[in-house]
Write an enzyme that holds these catalytic residues in place. Structure first.
Site, PDB file in Angstrom:
ATOM      1  N   ARG A   1       5.310  12.079  -3.631  1.00  0.00           N
ATOM      2  CA  ARG A   1       5.108  12.489  -2.121  1.00  0.00           C
ATOM      3  C   ARG A   1       6.466  12.036  -1.363  1.00  0.00           C
ATOM      4  NH1 ARG A   1       0.785  13.660  -4.557  1.00  0.00           N
ATOM      5  NH2 ARG A   1      -1.324  13.235  -4.058  1.00  0.00           N
TER       6      ARG A   1
ATOM      7  N   TYR B   1      11.113   8.854   1.043  1.00  0.00           N
ATOM      8  CA  TYR B   1      11.246   7.696   0.174  1.00  0.00           C
ATOM      9  C   TYR B   1      11.912   7.874  -1.436  1.00  0.00           C
ATOM     10  CZ  TYR B   1       7.676   6.095   3.253  1.00  0.00           C
ATOM     11  OH  TYR B   1       7.306   5.583   4.466  1.00  0.00           O
TER      12      TYR B   1
ATOM     13  N   ASN C   1       8.080  -5.615  -0.718  1.00  0.00           N
ATOM     14  CA  ASN C   1       7.786  -4.425   0.406  1.00  0.00           C
ATOM     15  C   ASN C   1       6.455  -4.355   0.521  1.00  0.00           C
ATOM     16  OD1 ASN C   1       7.720  -2.114   1.705  1.00  0.00           O
ATOM     17  ND2 ASN C   1       9.044  -0.822   0.603  1.00  0.00           N
TER      18      ASN C   1
ATOM     19  N   PRO D   1       0.756  -1.110   0.039  1.00  0.00           N
ATOM     20  CA  PRO D   1       0.064   0.011   0.133  1.00  0.00           C
ATOM     21  C   PRO D   1       0.836   1.086   0.001  1.00  0.00           C
ATOM     22  CG  PRO D   1      -0.238  -1.127   2.139  1.00  0.00           C
ATOM     23  CD  PRO D   1       0.592  -2.059   1.025  1.00  0.00           C
ATOM     24  N   ASN D   2       0.340   2.060  -0.782  1.00  0.00           N
ATOM     25  CA  ASN D   2       0.823   3.609  -0.956  1.00  0.00           C
ATOM     26  C   ASN D   2       2.159   3.584  -1.753  1.00  0.00           C
ATOM     27  OD1 ASN D   2      -1.263   5.059   0.280  1.00  0.00           O
ATOM     28  ND2 ASN D   2      -0.467   3.993   2.355  1.00  0.00           N
TER      29      ASN D   2
ATOM     30  N   HIS E   1      12.762  -2.691   2.861  1.00  0.00           N
ATOM     31  CA  HIS E   1      11.906  -1.437   3.278  1.00  0.00           C
ATOM     32  C   HIS E   1      13.092  -0.138   2.670  1.00  0.00           C
ATOM     33  CE1 HIS E   1       9.017  -3.364   5.279  1.00  0.00           C
ATOM     34  NE2 HIS E   1      10.013  -4.036   6.050  1.00  0.00           N
TER      35      HIS E   1
ATOM     36  N   ALA F   1       2.974  -0.873   5.133  1.00  0.00           N
ATOM     37  CA  ALA F   1       2.460  -0.916   6.389  1.00  0.00           C
ATOM     38  C   ALA F   1       1.796  -2.071   6.740  1.00  0.00           C
ATOM     39  CB  ALA F   1       1.289   0.409   6.556  1.00  0.00           C
TER      40      ALA F   1
ATOM     41  N   GLU G   1      12.599  -9.420   2.018  1.00  0.00           N
ATOM     42  CA  GLU G   1      11.836  -8.347   2.727  1.00  0.00           C
ATOM     43  C   GLU G   1      12.574  -7.129   2.350  1.00  0.00           C
ATOM     44  OE1 GLU G   1      10.805  -8.657   6.713  1.00  0.00           O
ATOM     45  OE2 GLU G   1      10.169  -6.758   7.101  1.00  0.00           O
TER      46      GLU G   1
ATOM     47  N   ARG H   1      12.797   4.824  12.864  1.00  0.00           N
ATOM     48  CA  ARG H   1      11.463   5.476  12.753  1.00  0.00           C
ATOM     49  C   ARG H   1      10.542   5.369  14.127  1.00  0.00           C
ATOM     50  NH1 ARG H   1       9.131   5.154   6.876  1.00  0.00           N
ATOM     51  NH2 ARG H   1       7.945   6.919   7.596  1.00  0.00           N
TER      52      ARG H   1
HETATM   53  O1  CA2 Z   1      10.317   2.109   4.303  1.00  0.00           O
HETATM   54  C1  CA2 Z   1       9.540   1.539   3.463  1.00  0.00           C
HETATM   55  O2  CA2 Z   1       9.711   0.787   2.542  1.00  0.00           O
HETATM   56  C2  CA2 Z   1       8.089   1.048   4.070  1.00  0.00           C
HETATM   57  O3  CA2 Z   1       7.687  -0.090   4.173  1.00  0.00           O
HETATM   58  C3  CA2 Z   1       7.228   2.252   3.473  1.00  0.00           C
HETATM   59  C4  CA2 Z   1       5.828   2.106   4.059  1.00  0.00           C
HETATM   60  C5  CA2 Z   1       5.822   2.085   5.708  1.00  0.00           C
HETATM   61  O4  CA2 Z   1       4.462   1.957   6.251  1.00  0.00           O
HETATM   62  C6  CA2 Z   1       6.777   1.201   6.342  1.00  0.00           C
HETATM   63  O5  CA2 Z   1       6.882   1.453   7.656  1.00  0.00           O
HETATM   64  C7  CA2 Z   1       8.135   1.105   5.519  1.00  0.00           C
HETATM   65  C8  CA2 Z   1       5.004   3.224   3.656  1.00  0.00           C
HETATM   66  C9  CA2 Z   1       4.879   3.505   2.157  1.00  0.00           C
HETATM   67  C10 CA2 Z   1       4.434   4.555   1.913  1.00  0.00           C
HETATM   68  O6  CA2 Z   1       4.792   4.939   0.605  1.00  0.00           O
HETATM   69  C11 CA2 Z   1       5.065   6.382   0.261  1.00  0.00           C
HETATM   70  C12 CA2 Z   1       5.702   6.594  -0.877  1.00  0.00           C
HETATM   71  C13 CA2 Z   1       5.705   8.006  -1.340  1.00  0.00           C
HETATM   72  C14 CA2 Z   1       4.995   8.900  -0.704  1.00  0.00           C
HETATM   73  C15 CA2 Z   1       4.185   8.372   0.082  1.00  0.00           C
HETATM   74  C16 CA2 Z   1       4.110   7.309   0.630  1.00  0.00           C
END
Ligand code: CA2
Length: 146
Positions: free
Chosen positions: A17, A22, A74, A9-10, A100, A77, A98, A107
């Site tokens: 963003r 990221y 990946n 997700p996301n 990240h 969340a 896995e 964090r």
């Molecule tokens: O650091 C990572 O790759 C995470 O898996 C990213 C997740 C977060 O919930 C994990 O704790 C760590 C969030 C992905 C959100 O991705 C975005 C990318 C660009 C802009 C906003 C969100």
């Protein structure tokens, strides 16, 4: 050797963003780089992204029947919440790495727990989007070693 790259997700928002956390690369760029790394190592990588937990579970099930040799994931969340994704990975018994992008351990405390890590062949954390390339390398080497 067929590999599957799953982004949760996301992660479709990559490059659009929160670049401080990221990076600037888009998901399409990240997927292309991972597929190129796999090809360089003689493997074939299919990228896939979903914002839905059940869809990710079903994609993992399908990988098993498609002859996928290993998964880079990946789970976003869902890493920190999803026993269902953990169970799907356990059920297929496919080796997975896995990834990240951020260093989750630097964090919020709720990002320190992963339901996936204990079953992973390896974990790549905190190297930005380069982590996907490193994960592909590690997974292909692990699979080649038998
Ligand atoms: O650091 C990572 O790759 C995470 O898996 C990213 C997740 C977060 O919930 C994990 O704790 C760590 C969030 C992905 C959100 O991705 C975005 C990318 C660009 C802009 C906003 C969100």
């Amino acid at each position: 050797m067929k590999l599957l790259l799953i982004n949760g997700p996301n992660l479709n928002l990559l490059g659009l963003r929160e670049p401080a956390t990221y990076g600037h690369a888009t998901l399409a760029e990240v997927e292309r780089a991972a597929a190129a790394e796999a090809a360089r190592m003689g493997a074939e990588l299919a990228p896939w992204q979903s914002n839905h937990e059940g869809a990710i579970v079903e994609r993992i099930h399908a990988a098993h029947t498609e002859g996928v040799a290993g998964i880079v994931i990946n789970a976003g969340a869902y890493t920190h919440t999803s026993i269902a994704i953990r169970d799907a990975l356990a059920a297929t018994a496919l080796p997975f790495v896995e990834v990240h992008i951020s260093n989750v351990h630097a964090r919020e405390p709720f990002r320190h727990r992963s339901y996936l890590s204990a079953m992973a062949a390896g974990i790549v954390v905190g190297f930005g989007v380069d982590g996907y390339r490193l994960a592909v390398q590690g997974l292909v080497r692990r699979l080649s070693a038998g």
